[in-house]
Design an enzyme around this catalytic site. Structure first.
Site, PDB file in Angstrom:
ATOM      1  N   THR A  82       0.841  -1.210   0.000  1.00 57.10           N
ATOM      2  CA  THR A  82       0.000   0.000   0.000  1.00 57.10           C
ATOM      3  C   THR A  82       0.864   1.243   0.000  1.00 57.10           C
ATOM      4  O   THR A  82       1.848   1.308   0.731  1.00 57.10           O
ATOM      5  CB  THR A  82      -0.877   0.057   1.272  1.00 57.10           C
ATOM      6  OG1 THR A  82      -1.796  -1.023   1.242  1.00 57.10           O
ATOM      7  CG2 THR A  82      -1.667   1.361   1.363  1.00 57.10           C
ATOM      8  N   ASP A  99      -9.256  -1.709   3.809  1.00 54.73           N
ATOM      9  CA  ASP A  99      -9.604  -0.358   4.257  1.00 54.73           C
ATOM     10  C   ASP A  99      -9.327   0.725   3.221  1.00 54.73           C
ATOM     11  O   ASP A  99      -9.977   1.781   3.220  1.00 54.73           O
ATOM     12  CB  ASP A  99      -8.813  -0.021   5.531  1.00 54.73           C
ATOM     13  CG  ASP A  99      -7.299  -0.150   5.311  1.00 54.73           C
ATOM     14  OD1 ASP A  99      -6.873  -1.062   4.575  1.00 54.73           O
ATOM     15  OD2 ASP A  99      -6.545   0.673   5.870  1.00 54.73           O
ATOM     16  N   THR A 129      -2.087   2.080   6.695  1.00 58.89           N
ATOM     17  CA  THR A 129      -1.588   0.884   6.025  1.00 58.89           C
ATOM     18  C   THR A 129      -1.584  -0.242   7.058  1.00 58.89           C
ATOM     19  O   THR A 129      -1.597   0.006   8.262  1.00 58.89           O
ATOM     20  CB  THR A 129      -0.186   1.115   5.439  1.00 58.89           C
ATOM     21  OG1 THR A 129       0.245  -0.080   4.761  1.00 58.89           O
ATOM     22  CG2 THR A 129       0.838   1.482   6.494  1.00 58.89           C
TER      23      THR A 129
HETATM   24  N1  ASP Z   1      -4.341  -1.847   4.189  1.00 60.44           N
HETATM   25  C1  ASP Z   1      -4.213  -2.732   3.053  1.00 60.44           C
HETATM   26  C2  ASP Z   1      -5.359  -3.697   3.053  1.00 60.44           C
HETATM   27  O1  ASP Z   1      -5.752  -4.187   4.096  1.00 60.44           O
HETATM   28  C3  ASP Z   1      -2.939  -3.531   3.028  1.00 60.44           C
HETATM   29  C4  ASP Z   1      -1.647  -2.831   3.332  1.00 60.44           C
HETATM   30  O2  ASP Z   1      -1.625  -1.710   3.789  1.00 60.44           O
HETATM   31  O3  ASP Z   1      -0.605  -3.449   3.110  1.00 60.44           O
HETATM   32  O4  ASP Z   1      -5.838  -3.999   1.988  1.00 60.44           O
END
Ligand code: ASP
Length: 340
Positions: free
Chosen positions: A199, A230, A250
């Site tokens: 992300t 999210d 994230t």
């Molecule tokens: N927040 C992101 C999700 O849950 C993943 C990430 O930040 O790596 O899709």
């Protein structure tokens, strides 16, 4: 809106929590500056460079946060976009959101084979009466706006990581927890030596003091097909209130959604907290909800307020972020975190 009197009662957190420890990570002074751009993870350094080009020439923060994260979406062997980790069926599915200084917002989720989901999200915001488009409908809309349908083939790094995962095919999605040896569970090490963190979230304040934010991701590595985290959910993965501040997250998206994380961080700033205090309080809520299980998850927030002050906080060690506020200041900084 939360008021200062009430936020002290918030969850199990007291004011003392905010007075100890280094709230900014490694002694960073968190200057109130504008223009300024801040982004998640080490990919934020390159992304900030392009965002800064917009900001230094007096451009709008919305253009900065779009162009900034497009950089990362284009880095095909990097952490988001079409070069990223696939879902457990072998398809890369993308989520993105964007929000401007007027409180306008747009997002896409479960979007396949489109190179710049962030720009599709911006078009949802600007060219439709809606906030969110998903899946096939989002793809159709993108094509109608002139985006090209890219090949669905995985990048070399992603194919290798997927082949490795297929050997056991265990469904244990974990996000962004690096241990002290620098190795990680879900994020993969790329052939160029960088870590893939899935992300990029970016916040910017422009020379006029206007705030915007963006977030783009392939989501959790080897997730169930159709899973959305999210990042495209306004108020969870991203929120901007131009009178107060902005936040982006994230990490394990489900935990962020359960507390409407970024909206909460902005409301805590509205109640009088600094960006770092607000991020720390939201992380404390996630930790207290999860009890002993918190040691197995990672979530991080970054926040920026109307004065150009920023702060971050993570559940675990390992989260870093990039801040840029002049031609020669674009630094990667280790975030403060709670679980020692
Ligand atoms: N927040 C992101 C999700 O849950 C993943 C990430 O930040 O790596 O899709």
């Amino acid at each position: 809106m939360l008021h200062r009197r009430n936020f002290l009662k918030f969850g199990s957190i007291g004011a003392g929590t905010f007075l100890s420890g280094n709230l900014f990570g490694k002694g960073y002074p968190a200057p109130g500056k504008k223009p300024l751009v801040i982004a998640t993870w080490d990919a934020g350094i390159n992304a900030n460079k392009n965002a800064w080009k917009v900001l230094r020439s007096g451009g709008r923060s919305l253009d900065a946060v779009e162009q900034g994260v497009m950089t990362t979406e284009s880095e095909i062997s990097c952490c988001v976009g079409l070069g990223a980790n696939p879902d457990r069926d072998g398809h890369v599915t993308l989520d993105a959101s964007i929000m401007d200084e007027h409180g306008n917002c747009g997002s896409v989720a479960f979007l396949e084979r489109i190179k710049h989901p962030i720009s599709v999200a911006r078009m949802v915001m600007e060219k439709t009466p809606h906030v969110m488009l998903v899946g096939e409908g989002a793809q159709q809309f993108a094509l109608s706006q002139g985006f090209e349908l890219e090949s669905g083939k995985l990048s070399g790094d992603a194919q290798q990581a997927y082949d490795e995962w297929l050997k056991k095919s265990e469904y244990k999605p974990k996000v962004n927890i690096e241990n002290t040896n620098g190795t990680a569970f879900a994020p993969r090490k790329l052939s160029n030596g960088a870590w893939n963190h899935d992300t990029i979230g970016m916040l910017a304040i422009d020379a006029n003091g206007n705030l915007s934010g963006s977030c783009t991701t392939s989501g959790m590595a080897f997730k169930m097909r159709g899973r959305v985290g999210d990042s495209p959910i306004i108020g969870s993965g991203l929120y901007v209130d131009n009178e107060i501040g902005a936040a982006v997250s994230t990490g394990l998206g489900e935990e962020v959604i359960k507390i409407c994380g970024c909206h909460l961080v902005v409301q805590l700033m509205a109640a009088g907290m600094s960006p770092a205090e607000a991020c720390k309080a939201a992380i404390a809520k996630i930790i207290s909800r999860n009890g002993a299980k918190a040691k197995d998850l990672q979530v991080a927030f970054i926040a920026l307020n109307k004065k150009g002050e920023f702060g971050t906080h993570a559940v675990q060690k390992g989260f870093n972020y990039a801040v840029c506020y002049s031609d020669d200041k674009n630094e990667l900084i280790d975030s403060a975190y709670t679980m020692k």
